[in-house]
Structure formats: structure tokens, C-alpha cells
Motif scaffolding. Sequence first.
Motif, short mmCIF file in Angstrom:
data_model
loop_
_atom_site.label_atom_id
_atom_site.label_comp_id
_atom_site.label_asym_id
_atom_site.label_seq_id
_atom_site.Cartn_x
_atom_site.Cartn_y
_atom_site.Cartn_z
N SER A 276 0.83 -1.22 0.00
CA SER A 276 0.00 0.00 0.00
C SER A 276 0.85 1.26 0.00
CB SER A 276 -0.93 -0.02 1.23
OG SER A 276 -1.63 -1.24 1.30
N TRP B 21 -2.90 -1.30 9.97
CA TRP B 21 -3.42 -1.75 8.68
C TRP B 21 -3.58 -0.54 7.78
CZ3 TRP B 21 -2.81 -6.54 7.81
CH2 TRP B 21 -2.93 -7.49 8.83
N PHE C 163 -9.84 4.20 -1.21
CA PHE C 163 -11.03 4.26 -2.08
C PHE C 163 -12.22 4.52 -1.16
CE2 PHE C 163 -9.72 -0.04 -0.97
CZ PHE C 163 -10.82 -0.49 -0.26
N VAL D 153 -15.19 3.33 0.54
CA VAL D 153 -15.66 1.98 0.88
C VAL D 153 -17.15 1.82 0.54
CG1 VAL D 153 -16.02 0.34 2.76
CG2 VAL D 153 -13.91 1.69 2.68
N GLU E 173 -17.80 1.55 -3.15
CA GLU E 173 -17.37 0.26 -3.71
C GLU E 173 -18.35 -0.85 -3.34
OE1 GLU E 173 -15.00 -0.20 -5.94
OE2 GLU E 173 -14.66 1.97 -5.91
N LYS E 174 -18.91 -0.75 -2.14
CA LYS E 174 -19.92 -1.75 -1.74
C LYS E 174 -21.11 -1.71 -2.70
CE LYS E 174 -18.96 -2.22 3.21
NZ LYS E 174 -19.39 -1.92 4.58
N ARG F 147 -21.08 -0.58 -5.83
CA ARG F 147 -20.65 -1.10 -7.14
C ARG F 147 -20.61 -2.63 -7.11
NH1 ARG F 147 -15.19 0.16 -8.80
NH2 ARG F 147 -15.82 -0.40 -10.90
N LEU F 148 -20.12 -3.17 -5.99
CA LEU F 148 -20.02 -4.64 -5.90
C LEU F 148 -21.42 -5.27 -5.95
CD1 LEU F 148 -18.40 -7.23 -5.46
CD2 LEU F 148 -18.52 -6.81 -2.98
N LEU G 265 -15.14 -10.56 -2.00
CA LEU G 265 -14.85 -9.13 -2.17
C LEU G 265 -15.60 -8.32 -1.09
CD1 LEU G 265 -14.96 -8.72 -6.07
CD2 LEU G 265 -12.94 -8.52 -4.60
N ALA G 266 -16.82 -8.75 -0.80
CA ALA G 266 -17.61 -8.04 0.23
C ALA G 266 -16.90 -8.11 1.57
CB ALA G 266 -19.00 -8.65 0.32
N LEU H 12 -14.32 -5.57 1.88
CA LEU H 12 -14.86 -4.22 2.07
C LEU H 12 -15.47 -4.04 3.46
CD1 LEU H 12 -16.47 -3.67 -1.44
CD2 LEU H 12 -14.54 -2.40 -0.46
N ASP I 237 -9.02 -4.58 8.25
CA ASP I 237 -7.73 -5.27 8.11
C ASP I 237 -7.61 -5.99 6.77
OD1 ASP I 237 -9.69 -7.15 8.78
OD2 ASP I 237 -8.26 -8.48 9.76
N TYR J 40 -8.83 -4.15 3.84
CA TYR J 40 -8.93 -3.11 2.80
C TYR J 40 -7.75 -3.18 1.83
CZ TYR J 40 -12.60 -0.50 5.39
OH TYR J 40 -13.75 -0.10 6.02
N TRP J 41 -6.57 -3.45 2.38
CA TRP J 41 -5.37 -3.41 1.54
C TRP J 41 -5.42 -4.47 0.43
CZ3 TRP J 41 -1.85 -7.55 1.28
CH2 TRP J 41 -2.05 -8.57 2.23
N LYS J 42 -6.25 -5.47 0.60
CA LYS J 42 -6.36 -6.50 -0.43
C LYS J 42 -7.32 -6.10 -1.54
CE LYS J 42 -5.32 -10.54 2.41
NZ LYS J 42 -5.65 -11.96 2.62
N PHE J 43 -8.06 -5.03 -1.31
CA PHE J 43 -9.08 -4.63 -2.27
C PHE J 43 -8.59 -3.53 -3.19
CE2 PHE J 43 -12.59 -2.12 -3.80
CZ PHE J 43 -13.47 -3.08 -4.28
N PRO K 23 -10.34 -1.16 -6.42
CA PRO K 23 -11.58 -0.92 -7.20
C PRO K 23 -11.55 -1.60 -8.57
CG PRO K 23 -10.90 1.10 -6.11
CD PRO K 23 -9.80 0.10 -5.87
N ILE L 221 -13.47 -4.91 -9.23
CA ILE L 221 -14.88 -4.95 -9.64
C ILE L 221 -15.01 -4.77 -11.15
CG2 ILE L 221 -17.15 -3.84 -9.38
CD1 ILE L 221 -16.46 -3.31 -6.48
#
Lengths: 285, 285
Positions: free
Chosen positions: A66, A268, A273, A275, A278-279, A281-282, B193-194, B197, B201, B203-206, B208, B211
Motif C-alpha cells: 500500500s 493496517w 477508495f 468503501v 465500492e460496496k 458497485r459490488l 470481495l464483500a 470491504l 484489516d 482493505y489493503w487486499k481490495f 476498485p 470490480i
Amino acid sequence: MAKTKSAWSKPASEALRATKKTSLAEFNTRATPGFSGDSNQAAELLTERGAVFAALQEKLYANGRSGGNRSVLLVLQGMDTSGKGGIVRHVIRAADPSGIDHTSFGVPTEEEKRHHYLWRINRALPAAGQIGVFDRSHYEDVLVVRVHNLVPPEVWGARYDEINGFERDLVDGGTTVIKVALVISHDEQRDRLAERLDRPDKYWKFNPGDIDERKLWPAYQEAYQAVFDRTSTDYAPWYLVPADHKWFSRLAVTELLIGALEAMELDWPPADFDVEAEKKRLAQS
Amino acid sequence: MAKTKSAWSKPASEALRATKKTSLAEFNTRATPGFSGDSNQAAELLTERGAVFAALQEKLYANGRSGGNRSVLLVLQGMDTSGKGGIVRHVIRAADPSGIDHTSFGVPTEEEKRHHYLWRINRALPAAGQIGVFDRSHYEDVLVVRVHNLVPPEVWGARYDEINGFERDLVDGGTTVIKVALVISHDEQRDRLAERLDRPDKYWKFNPGDIDERKLWPAYQEAYQAVFDRTSTDYAPWYLVPADHKWFSRLAVTELLIGALEAMELDWPPADFDVEAEKKRLAQS
């Protein structure tokens, strides 16, 4: 964790850190500085603290992914059979392999010989978020090189300051440098080499050259002493880890890693983005 | 081990191997082909079989250190959240980090873009004795590249045969190539993915962009189908691993690794020195 606190009278980083008084000749390779527990307690703690190490390592990795610039470099030095490989197998294995960058430095290849001795080191440095693990390192260039007179004294003699400058730059760039010397006794080495000669499943770890090196023990002790005297700095100190008891050296290195990672005080990474957006959009995808 | 045999009706390598009939559209991502156990049994087996994998890996490493030319390349492909990282964390972690060479392939860097697409792949291939693990791979050059039209169709179209030739050379050089596609459902991806979001802990894996990619699901399915149809060869087959159940995919990949290593029929390397003579030298040292 409560157990850890009680078994350690002071942090491993304090108990093991080289000082101006550090004398390899007087070093007790069977001691367990700072730790009052026995082998059973150490084995239990290794599992428990290995999980703590792994959790911190994931946070370092997350930060590296990150945009964070922090990394760790664990330098492992020690005579043959001192347990460098065992540290990797029993300590580093607790971590996620994605976040570990392990390099063994052997006799330089022809290509490596055509470059400055720090060339291969630079190529192996950990990226942000990674824990680099060096099984041997640039210190070979003031250890084996010095003991065997592979270059003139004025050449290796200039390297101590050069290494200090090199490590200063590493630290300034965000890398925490942990330098560990695994220290075994001459007798313990004989026993461990003997085991390799007794077990066909260990032959591959033995090299007749190991005995030639063993005969140069006093010269290596002297070269190591010079390393501690000249390259243990505030920003990249040496830790002398008594290694006759593998259960101690493994636990001690785990604690050094935990201490270094805790000192980074990493959180962390926050979302970069929106959040809630994005929820939505998902949900529509 | 007895338990494994009873829980698996056939070897994972048979149960999961792509065939001419493989259809991604009809693939059951929640199935556990060849395995009749449940999640508890799988978790127990993962520990037990992880130790078997680690023992075999040590033998591979020993052979590599002793002049052997064998290595393994595990290629991990799959849509976002399919569990590639989890395989590394939960399967590969069983092995000695010294013998693991892990590489994540992201969007090509500027330097990588100036080279042939196999350039960065070649640089990351495992040395003898090593298990290379690719998190994404050269297959991205016929997946994301195809889906996004990053190069003209005749360019990516030529790559399937080129990749087959490339892998043929790898296998001829002593590398066992294990290609794993982790296959999740569209619904399972949404749930995962949800979760990213929902948890700070994670977030860093997500990203945008995940999607945006998800919206191209049908195009990716098509591109993956072409990969299976055109690059699953006798010498480097694809394995389709249903990945909605992480406990299954992790156990399955462990079994694929064990199968590949067992097929090498490696022994401990013999001594290339006179054991008795070395024992005498050691006693005198």
C-alpha cells in the motif's frame, strides 16, 4: 504472551546486543541471556511467538503493498553447523512465503566476481513490505576473504567502513537491519559435523572443506571479533546469539524479529477508495 | 496416510486434471473431486500431508545441492479472491523457505514491457532443487491481455503454441510443471470481495479495479477455456481445482505437489567423499 514476559527478564534485543565489551573468546555458547526458561518452555513459546511474528509480518506486507517503504533485512552469520538453515526452517517458516525473500550467498560465481562485492547483495535486498533473509552475506567479504587472504589487507580493511555506510543507506531507506551471529563452540561444531557423517540422509550437508575451515577456527574468531568491533552500529547492531542450544537460538531470533516489527508501529493501511461506493458497485456487479 | 487413501478415491492428479471434455461453464466450483471427506478431515489431512510434502521437498533441495537438475514449478492462476495467496500461505508454508522461490506477477513494469513477455518469467524460474511458485504467470499474457485487447489477436493467438514450446523446454530441463487453476463461482467472488470491504484489516487486499474485472467475468471464462483447451499438455497439464471450499483447494494442491515429488523417486544424495576418511579428519580437528 504472559509466559514470554515471565521467561524473559529483558528483551532479547537488549540481552543479546553486542557492546564494546563483547568478547567472542569469553562468550558462553550454552548460555540463554535474558531467558530463564528451559527447552520445553522454549519450544512452546516458539509456536506461540511464531504466530505473533507471522501476524506482524502480514502487517508489514500489507503496508508494502500500500505504498509503505518499510522492510526488514535479517542477516544470518555463523560458522558451519551454527544453525543458519535451522533458523530459516524453524523461525522464518512461520511467516507467509509471499513476504519472505531468502537468499543464500555461497562462493561468488564468475559473474559475481566481476562485480563489486556489494553488487550481489544489492540485487538481493528486500522490496518494501518484505523480510529479506540472508544466509551469509556481505560479511563474508571481511570473514572468509580476510581469513584466506583472498584480497590484500588494505582492500578488506576498507570494507568495514564501507559496509557501515551501506547499511546506513539501507536504514535510511526504510529497512530495519537485524544482524545475527549464531555462536557455537568448537566442540559443538565437531558433534554436529559428526552427525552429518553418521547419517546418510545428512551426507549432502557435509563438505570436506568444512573441516579445512574448522582448522582455521582461531582466525575466524579473530575476524568475527573485528566484525563486531567495527560494524555494530546504533542503526544496525549485531546480536550475538548463543547457538549450542538450538531451542534458544530459534526463540531468540523470533523475539528479535518481533521486536523489530513492533518498533515499526504499523497499522493496517487505510482504504484509498470510498468503501461505501465500492460496496454499492459490488452489489451491482 | 491410511486416512488419505480412504478419503481420496483416486489421486488428485487424476481427479482434477483437465481433459478434452473440460468445460468451465459446467464446472462445479463447490465439488471435491476424488475426495469424500469433509472440512474437518481435510484440515487434519492438510497438517499431516503438509509434513509429507515438506519431507519430499527437503529431498528435492538436497538433490539440487548435490548436482541434481530436478525442480518444480507451481503455476497458480485464478480470478481475484480465488485463493492463490492462501495456497502460498497454507500449503507452501509447510516447506523450508530456503527451497521455495516465490514470485508474484503483477501489471508489467516499464522495464518488463520493453521485453518479450517470457523475459520476466525466465528470470523467475526455479533453480535446481527449488520449488518455484508463480502467483499469476505467463498465462496472464493470454488472459488479461486477451480480455482487454492489449495486443492484436494474432499476437496473443500465437502465444498458446509458444507457451507450449516454452514449457516443453522447461520439462526437458528437469522441471516438473504443475499448473493449477483455482476455480470459484461468480457468487463466491462477490462474498469474498464483500468481506474485504467489510473488514478494515482487509482493505489493503481490495482494489476498485477488481470490480471492473469482475464485470468481464464471461470474457475471462472464455479466455480460461481457451487456455485449458490449448495448453493442457501431456508434459504440463492443467489441474482445475474447485475453490469455493478453501479447505479442499488447499488439500488438493498439497496432494498435487506430493504426487509430483513422489514421481521423481528421489533418494538422499550419496556421499561424494570418503566417509571414513572424513570421520578421521574430523576427530583430529
